[in-house]
Design a protein around this motif. Structure first.
Motif, PDB file in Angstrom:
ATOM      1  N   GLU A  95       2.111  14.166  -9.070  1.00  0.00           N
ATOM      2  CA  GLU A  95       2.871  15.342  -9.015  1.00  0.00           C
ATOM      3  C   GLU A  95       3.505  15.502 -10.671  1.00  0.00           C
ATOM      4  O   GLU A  95       3.520  16.488 -10.903  1.00  0.00           O
ATOM      5  CB  GLU A  95       4.592  15.055  -8.333  1.00  0.00           C
ATOM      6  CG  GLU A  95       5.176  16.224  -8.091  1.00  0.00           C
ATOM      7  CD  GLU A  95       6.338  16.352  -7.116  1.00  0.00           C
ATOM      8  OE1 GLU A  95       7.449  16.832  -7.329  1.00  0.00           O
ATOM      9  OE2 GLU A  95       5.820  15.691  -5.969  1.00  0.00           O
ATOM     10  N   ARG A  96       3.725  14.691 -11.277  1.00  0.00           N
ATOM     11  CA  ARG A  96       4.161  14.586 -12.869  1.00  0.00           C
ATOM     12  C   ARG A  96       3.061  15.023 -13.449  1.00  0.00           C
ATOM     13  O   ARG A  96       3.132  15.811 -14.241  1.00  0.00           O
ATOM     14  CB  ARG A  96       4.342  13.376 -13.349  1.00  0.00           C
ATOM     15  CG  ARG A  96       6.075  12.959 -12.773  1.00  0.00           C
ATOM     16  CD  ARG A  96       6.589  11.801 -13.749  1.00  0.00           C
ATOM     17  NE  ARG A  96       5.584  10.935 -14.308  1.00  0.00           N
ATOM     18  CZ  ARG A  96       5.819   9.756 -14.365  1.00  0.00           C
ATOM     19  NH1 ARG A  96       6.930   8.980 -13.901  1.00  0.00           N
ATOM     20  NH2 ARG A  96       5.078   8.727 -15.033  1.00  0.00           N
ATOM     21  N   LEU A  97       1.728  14.774 -13.210  1.00  0.00           N
ATOM     22  CA  LEU A  97       0.505  15.214 -13.857  1.00  0.00           C
ATOM     23  C   LEU A  97       0.463  16.631 -13.633  1.00  0.00           C
ATOM     24  O   LEU A  97       0.117  17.338 -14.586  1.00  0.00           O
ATOM     25  CB  LEU A  97      -0.511  14.355 -13.292  1.00  0.00           C
ATOM     26  CG  LEU A  97      -2.030  14.625 -13.882  1.00  0.00           C
ATOM     27  CD1 LEU A  97      -1.964  14.360 -15.379  1.00  0.00           C
ATOM     28  CD2 LEU A  97      -3.170  14.143 -13.420  1.00  0.00           C
ATOM     29  N   GLY A  98       0.809  16.898 -12.359  1.00  0.00           N
ATOM     30  CA  GLY A  98       0.476  18.465 -12.069  1.00  0.00           C
ATOM     31  C   GLY A  98       1.409  19.274 -12.880  1.00  0.00           C
ATOM     32  O   GLY A  98       1.254  20.452 -13.219  1.00  0.00           O
ATOM     33  N   GLU A  99       2.684  18.842 -13.011  1.00  0.00           N
ATOM     34  CA  GLU A  99       3.945  19.512 -13.940  1.00  0.00           C
ATOM     35  C   GLU A  99       3.457  19.467 -15.187  1.00  0.00           C
ATOM     36  O   GLU A  99       3.686  20.511 -16.002  1.00  0.00           O
ATOM     37  CB  GLU A  99       5.159  18.643 -13.514  1.00  0.00           C
ATOM     38  CG  GLU A  99       5.619  18.882 -12.159  1.00  0.00           C
ATOM     39  CD  GLU A  99       6.838  17.945 -12.061  1.00  0.00           C
ATOM     40  OE1 GLU A  99       7.322  17.141 -13.275  1.00  0.00           O
ATOM     41  OE2 GLU A  99       7.560  17.833 -10.792  1.00  0.00           O
ATOM     42  N   THR A 100       2.951  18.655 -15.768  1.00  0.00           N
ATOM     43  CA  THR A 100       2.495  18.517 -17.169  1.00  0.00           C
ATOM     44  C   THR A 100       1.227  19.607 -17.393  1.00  0.00           C
ATOM     45  O   THR A 100       1.108  19.961 -18.431  1.00  0.00           O
ATOM     46  CB  THR A 100       2.416  17.204 -18.002  1.00  0.00           C
ATOM     47  OG1 THR A 100       1.344  16.572 -17.015  1.00  0.00           O
ATOM     48  CG2 THR A 100       3.669  16.401 -17.756  1.00  0.00           C
ATOM     49  N   ALA A 101       0.352  19.490 -16.454  1.00  0.00           N
ATOM     50  CA  ALA A 101      -0.824  20.013 -16.552  1.00  0.00           C
ATOM     51  C   ALA A 101      -0.721  21.767 -16.813  1.00  0.00           C
ATOM     52  O   ALA A 101      -1.356  22.184 -17.811  1.00  0.00           O
ATOM     53  CB  ALA A 101      -1.742  20.231 -15.352  1.00  0.00           C
ATOM     54  N   LEU A 120      -8.121   9.558 -13.385  1.00  0.00           N
ATOM     55  CA  LEU A 120      -8.523   8.351 -13.018  1.00  0.00           C
ATOM     56  C   LEU A 120      -7.577   7.278 -13.405  1.00  0.00           C
ATOM     57  O   LEU A 120      -7.405   6.131 -12.789  1.00  0.00           O
ATOM     58  CB  LEU A 120      -9.780   8.011 -13.920  1.00  0.00           C
ATOM     59  CG  LEU A 120     -11.150   8.743 -13.357  1.00  0.00           C
ATOM     60  CD1 LEU A 120     -12.203   8.246 -13.933  1.00  0.00           C
ATOM     61  CD2 LEU A 120     -11.103   8.537 -11.719  1.00  0.00           C
ATOM     62  N   ASN A 121      -6.567   7.488 -14.452  1.00  0.00           N
ATOM     63  CA  ASN A 121      -5.584   6.567 -14.759  1.00  0.00           C
ATOM     64  C   ASN A 121      -4.631   6.564 -13.800  1.00  0.00           C
ATOM     65  O   ASN A 121      -3.939   5.510 -13.612  1.00  0.00           O
ATOM     66  CB  ASN A 121      -4.938   7.044 -16.276  1.00  0.00           C
ATOM     67  CG  ASN A 121      -5.655   5.975 -17.362  1.00  0.00           C
ATOM     68  OD1 ASN A 121      -5.625   4.881 -17.206  1.00  0.00           O
ATOM     69  ND2 ASN A 121      -6.443   6.799 -18.377  1.00  0.00           N
ATOM     70  N   ARG A 157       0.786  -1.098  -0.227  1.00  0.00           N
ATOM     71  CA  ARG A 157       0.050   0.028   0.022  1.00  0.00           C
ATOM     72  C   ARG A 157       0.760   1.268   0.173  1.00  0.00           C
ATOM     73  O   ARG A 157       0.689   2.219  -0.733  1.00  0.00           O
ATOM     74  CB  ARG A 157      -0.950  -0.231   1.069  1.00  0.00           C
ATOM     75  CG  ARG A 157      -1.819   1.271   1.289  1.00  0.00           C
ATOM     76  CD  ARG A 157      -2.193   1.430   2.587  1.00  0.00           C
ATOM     77  NE  ARG A 157      -1.333   2.018   3.377  1.00  0.00           N
ATOM     78  CZ  ARG A 157      -1.455   1.977   4.598  1.00  0.00           C
ATOM     79  NH1 ARG A 157      -2.148   1.316   5.308  1.00  0.00           N
ATOM     80  NH2 ARG A 157      -0.229   2.496   5.410  1.00  0.00           N
ATOM     81  N   ASP A 158       1.870   1.292   0.831  1.00  0.00           N
ATOM     82  CA  ASP A 158       2.788   2.457   0.870  1.00  0.00           C
ATOM     83  C   ASP A 158       3.453   2.752  -0.358  1.00  0.00           C
ATOM     84  O   ASP A 158       3.691   3.878  -0.648  1.00  0.00           O
ATOM     85  CB  ASP A 158       3.887   2.064   2.035  1.00  0.00           C
ATOM     86  CG  ASP A 158       3.135   2.402   3.550  1.00  0.00           C
ATOM     87  OD1 ASP A 158       1.991   2.759   3.492  1.00  0.00           O
ATOM     88  OD2 ASP A 158       3.866   1.774   4.462  1.00  0.00           O
ATOM     89  N   ALA A 159       3.890   1.717  -1.086  1.00  0.00           N
ATOM     90  CA  ALA A 159       4.478   1.649  -2.279  1.00  0.00           C
ATOM     91  C   ALA A 159       3.978   2.154  -3.391  1.00  0.00           C
ATOM     92  O   ALA A 159       3.984   3.059  -4.365  1.00  0.00           O
ATOM     93  CB  ALA A 159       5.095   0.399  -2.806  1.00  0.00           C
ATOM     94  N   LEU A 160       2.376   1.745  -3.315  1.00  0.00           N
ATOM     95  CA  LEU A 160       1.418   2.247  -4.432  1.00  0.00           C
ATOM     96  C   LEU A 160       1.009   3.686  -3.831  1.00  0.00           C
ATOM     97  O   LEU A 160       0.959   4.791  -5.004  1.00  0.00           O
ATOM     98  CB  LEU A 160       0.039   1.433  -4.261  1.00  0.00           C
ATOM     99  CG  LEU A 160       0.146  -0.137  -4.773  1.00  0.00           C
ATOM    100  CD1 LEU A 160      -0.836  -0.722  -4.492  1.00  0.00           C
ATOM    101  CD2 LEU A 160       0.267   0.192  -6.474  1.00  0.00           C
ATOM    102  N   GLU A 195       3.845  10.280  -6.786  1.00  0.00           N
ATOM    103  CA  GLU A 195       4.743  10.604  -7.979  1.00  0.00           C
ATOM    104  C   GLU A 195       3.989  10.892  -9.299  1.00  0.00           C
ATOM    105  O   GLU A 195       4.411  11.928  -9.988  1.00  0.00           O
ATOM    106  CB  GLU A 195       5.796   9.516  -8.280  1.00  0.00           C
ATOM    107  CG  GLU A 195       6.765   9.412  -7.176  1.00  0.00           C
ATOM    108  CD  GLU A 195       7.716   8.194  -7.291  1.00  0.00           C
ATOM    109  OE1 GLU A 195       7.547   7.375  -8.382  1.00  0.00           O
ATOM    110  OE2 GLU A 195       8.432   7.533  -6.549  1.00  0.00           O
ATOM    111  N   LEU A 196       2.995   9.901  -9.503  1.00  0.00           N
ATOM    112  CA  LEU A 196       2.443  10.152 -10.642  1.00  0.00           C
ATOM    113  C   LEU A 196       1.506  11.630 -10.673  1.00  0.00           C
ATOM    114  O   LEU A 196       1.500  12.396 -11.727  1.00  0.00           O
ATOM    115  CB  LEU A 196       1.363   9.399 -10.952  1.00  0.00           C
ATOM    116  CG  LEU A 196       2.260   7.768 -11.371  1.00  0.00           C
ATOM    117  CD1 LEU A 196       1.191   6.637 -11.434  1.00  0.00           C
ATOM    118  CD2 LEU A 196       2.952   8.229 -12.872  1.00  0.00           C
TER     119      LEU A 196
END
Length: 153
Positions: free
Chosen positions: A18-24, A91-92, A6-9, A15-16
């Protein structure tokens, strides 16, 4: 083991996100709105928001008797929900790492909920226990940021 997974997920999700926020901020679609939303997100990063989502541990005995929740749906409804999940970047982040069979397990666990107009479905800061995908209608979303009163986003 489950807690570690769970912690790893959760770390991967963060991380995802944050990356999504950077690309938005650099997308052409709704560019200015995305930039404004990204600025709000960055402003809130160091606030005293809840840092993570967790659940109580489940005993081995309870796991032995656990049965996946299942609410019957027509295949067309299942496929429509799968399509919504597949086409939505946000959602992805939640479902993209799952095999199709696992996504359908989640979809089968979903139950329809009718909501009256004017109802308050989710309140910021309260413990959440459901995930919603809106099939028909629309919702207004109000978010409180810092000391400012809640505003519609």
């Amino acid at each position: 083991r489950i807690r570690a997974e769970r912690d790893a997920l959760l770390r991967k999700r963060d991380e995802l996100l944050e990356r999504l926020g950077e690309t938005a901020a650099v997308t052409e679609e709704g560019g200015e709105e995305d930039s404004e939303e990204q600025a709000k997100i960055l402003k809130m990063k160091d606030s005293d928001r809840r840092a993570s989502v967790s659940a109580p541990t489940i005993s081995k005995e309870r796991m032995k008797t656990w049965v996946k929740p299942h609410h019957d749906k027509m295949q067309e409804v299942r496929d429509n929900i799968k399509n919504v999940i597949s086409k939505n970047d946000k959602l992805n982040v939640l479902f993209g790492h799952l095999a199709d069979s696992a996504v359908y397990d989640v979809i089968d666990a979903m139950a329809p909920v009718a909501v009256e107009a004017g109802s308050n479905l989710i309140s910021q800061g309260e413990e959440g226990d459901n995930f919603y995908i809106v099939d028909k209608g629309s919702f207004d979303i109000f978010v409180k940021r810092g000391d400012a009163p809640a505003g519609k986003v």
